[in-house]
Design a protein around this motif. Structure first.
Motif, PDB file in Angstrom:
ATOM      1  N   ARG A 220       0.699  -1.147   0.012  1.00 43.27           N
ATOM      2  CA  ARG A 220      -0.133   0.074  -0.034  1.00 43.27           C
ATOM      3  C   ARG A 220       0.761   1.124   0.275  1.00 43.27           C
ATOM      4  N   LEU A 221       2.206   1.088  -0.107  1.00 41.88           N
ATOM      5  CA  LEU A 221       3.108   2.145  -0.368  1.00 41.88           C
ATOM      6  C   LEU A 221       3.451   2.473  -1.890  1.00 41.88           C
ATOM      7  N   LEU A 222       3.262   3.730  -2.111  1.00 38.13           N
ATOM      8  CA  LEU A 222       3.574   4.231  -3.573  1.00 38.13           C
ATOM      9  C   LEU A 222       4.897   5.169  -3.355  1.00 38.13           C
ATOM     10  N   LEU A 223       5.793   5.048  -4.253  1.00 35.69           N
ATOM     11  CA  LEU A 223       6.916   5.487  -4.148  1.00 35.69           C
ATOM     12  C   LEU A 223       7.327   6.612  -5.159  1.00 35.69           C
ATOM     13  N   GLY A 224       7.787   7.663  -4.606  1.00 36.85           N
ATOM     14  CA  GLY A 224       8.159   8.857  -5.852  1.00 36.85           C
ATOM     15  C   GLY A 224       9.820   8.592  -6.102  1.00 36.85           C
ATOM     16  N   THR A 225      10.240   8.833  -7.064  1.00 38.88           N
ATOM     17  CA  THR A 225      11.486   8.717  -7.362  1.00 38.88           C
ATOM     18  C   THR A 225      12.533   9.650  -7.806  1.00 38.88           C
ATOM     19  N   GLY A 226      11.950  10.789  -7.096  1.00 38.71           N
ATOM     20  CA  GLY A 226      12.819  12.161  -7.336  1.00 38.71           C
ATOM     21  C   GLY A 226      13.902  12.503  -6.358  1.00 38.71           C
ATOM     22  N   LYS A 227      14.959  13.095  -6.650  1.00 38.01           N
ATOM     23  CA  LYS A 227      15.879  13.685  -5.739  1.00 38.01           C
ATOM     24  C   LYS A 227      16.738  12.684  -4.764  1.00 38.01           C
ATOM     25  N   TYR A 228      17.076  11.327  -5.280  1.00 43.22           N
ATOM     26  CA  TYR A 228      17.976  10.636  -4.375  1.00 43.22           C
ATOM     27  C   TYR A 228      19.178  11.044  -4.460  1.00 43.22           C
ATOM     28  N   PRO A 229      20.030  10.679  -3.339  1.00 45.06           N
ATOM     29  CA  PRO A 229      21.383  10.997  -3.599  1.00 45.06           C
ATOM     30  C   PRO A 229      22.281  10.519  -4.708  1.00 45.06           C
ATOM     31  N   SER A 230      21.823   9.152  -5.021  1.00 49.89           N
ATOM     32  CA  SER A 230      22.241   8.394  -6.104  1.00 49.89           C
ATOM     33  C   SER A 230      21.472   7.091  -6.541  1.00 49.89           C
ATOM     34  N   PHE A 231      21.823   6.669  -7.992  1.00 48.52           N
ATOM     35  CA  PHE A 231      20.837   5.624  -8.307  1.00 48.52           C
ATOM     36  C   PHE A 231      20.880   4.410  -7.497  1.00 48.52           C
ATOM     37  N   ASP A 232      22.127   4.343  -7.098  1.00 47.20           N
ATOM     38  CA  ASP A 232      22.414   2.891  -6.319  1.00 47.20           C
ATOM     39  C   ASP A 232      21.676   3.048  -5.103  1.00 47.20           C
ATOM     40  N   ILE A 233      21.645   4.158  -4.217  1.00 41.97           N
ATOM     41  CA  ILE A 233      20.968   4.331  -2.929  1.00 41.97           C
ATOM     42  C   ILE A 233      19.239   4.408  -3.379  1.00 41.97           C
ATOM     43  N   GLN A 234      18.972   4.750  -4.366  1.00 39.08           N
ATOM     44  CA  GLN A 234      17.494   4.802  -4.776  1.00 39.08           C
ATOM     45  C   GLN A 234      16.787   3.344  -5.022  1.00 39.08           C
ATOM     46  N   LYS A 235      17.880   2.632  -5.793  1.00 37.40           N
ATOM     47  CA  LYS A 235      17.594   1.206  -6.239  1.00 37.40           C
ATOM     48  C   LYS A 235      17.200   0.523  -4.813  1.00 37.40           C
TER      49      LYS A 235
END
Ligand SMILES: CC(=O)[C@@H](O)[C@H](O)COP(=O)(O)O
Length: 255
Positions: A12-27
């Protein structure tokens, strides 16, 4: 299970994909969150340019439902144009309508949101509008046929959490489509609160991407979603003005 249109989701969690420090952390954050629906701004994603790095390329897309959003649009016509671009790229026919009506607060434009939702429904999109926490607007959107309503907790990126729980409760009570609380979440307690109010889901971005440790925060948000939902289903006790002893007093030996 969260059901939107004909699709069901465990998370039930929808996540936005903006403004992470890096692609690796985001992934990593996306993975530990166990979110199945990821939203991204079509305008900021280089979906047609092969030279530009693109976060979506880092993911196994078979595991996720992509929810493109129309961030950057100020009118219904612009939102429809962005939605068509997303569809043409073959990503998804689900669209988060996001039409900002005020640059300082980033609050949505209710009139343009209603108009865009109608136009997109006519074109066969699965429409999820980001709206203000207005009970009448939410009803009008549901009457149009949108597939979920996404009232804001507080301004995007503010981290202020839920500033008007009563309005959200009114919307939740009247809705027979999913209500997903979107924007302004600051910490896991806001997520648990939203779920305890009876929300069907929560969409958030900054609280995770801007946290000191986004991966840990993503996990905390997942747990908060689960705890809040369980608490809602369990049915909390009534609040009372005065104390009531926790131990039974009947049969107690008195001197
Ligand atoms: C990513 C997205 O769709 C945002 O516009 C959304 O509203 C999230 O807001 P927060 O960053 O406040 O969580």
């Amino acid at each position: 299970m969260l059901k939107i249109a004909d699709r069901t989701f465990r998370s039930r969690l929808l996540l936005g994909t903006g403004k992470y420090p890096s692609f690796d952390i985001q992934k990593k954050a996306v993975e530990v969150s166990e979110a199945e629906i990821l939203t991204f701004a079509v305008r900021r994603m280089n979906i047609f340019s092969e030279e530009q790095p693109n976060f979506l390329e880092q993911l196994d897309l078979s595991k996720y439902t992509l929810l493109p959003n129309t961030a950057g649009a100020k009118t219904a016509e612009e939102a429809v144009r962005i939605a068509k671009l997303a569809k043409a790229s073959g990503l998804c026919d689900m669209i988060k309508v996001e039409i900002i009506g005020d640059d300082r607060t980033l609050l949505p434009d209710p009139v343009e949101t209603l108009k865009a939702s109608e136009m997109l429904l006519e074109k066969g999109f699965i429409v999820l509008p980001y709206t203000s926490d207005d009970v009448v607007l939410a009803r009008r959107l549901e009457e149009l046929g949108v597939h979920a309503v996404m009232p804001g907790a507080s301004p995007i990126g503010s981290g202020k959490g839920i500033i008007n729980p009563l309005n959200l409760k009114f919307i939740i009570e009247q809705s027979s489509i999913p209500v997903i609380i979107d924007a302004g979440i600051g910490s896991p307690k806001d997520v648990a609160f939203a779920m305890e109010l009876g929300a069907d889901g929560v969409l958030l971005n900054t609280a995770v991407s801007g946290a000191k440790d986004p991966v840990k925060m993503a996990q905390a948000m997942k747990l908060a979603i689960e705890a809040g939902r369980l608490g809602f289903e369990a049915g909390r006790i009534e609040e009372k003005e005065y104390a009531v002893a926790s131990s039974p007093t009947t049969g107690m030996v008195t001197s």
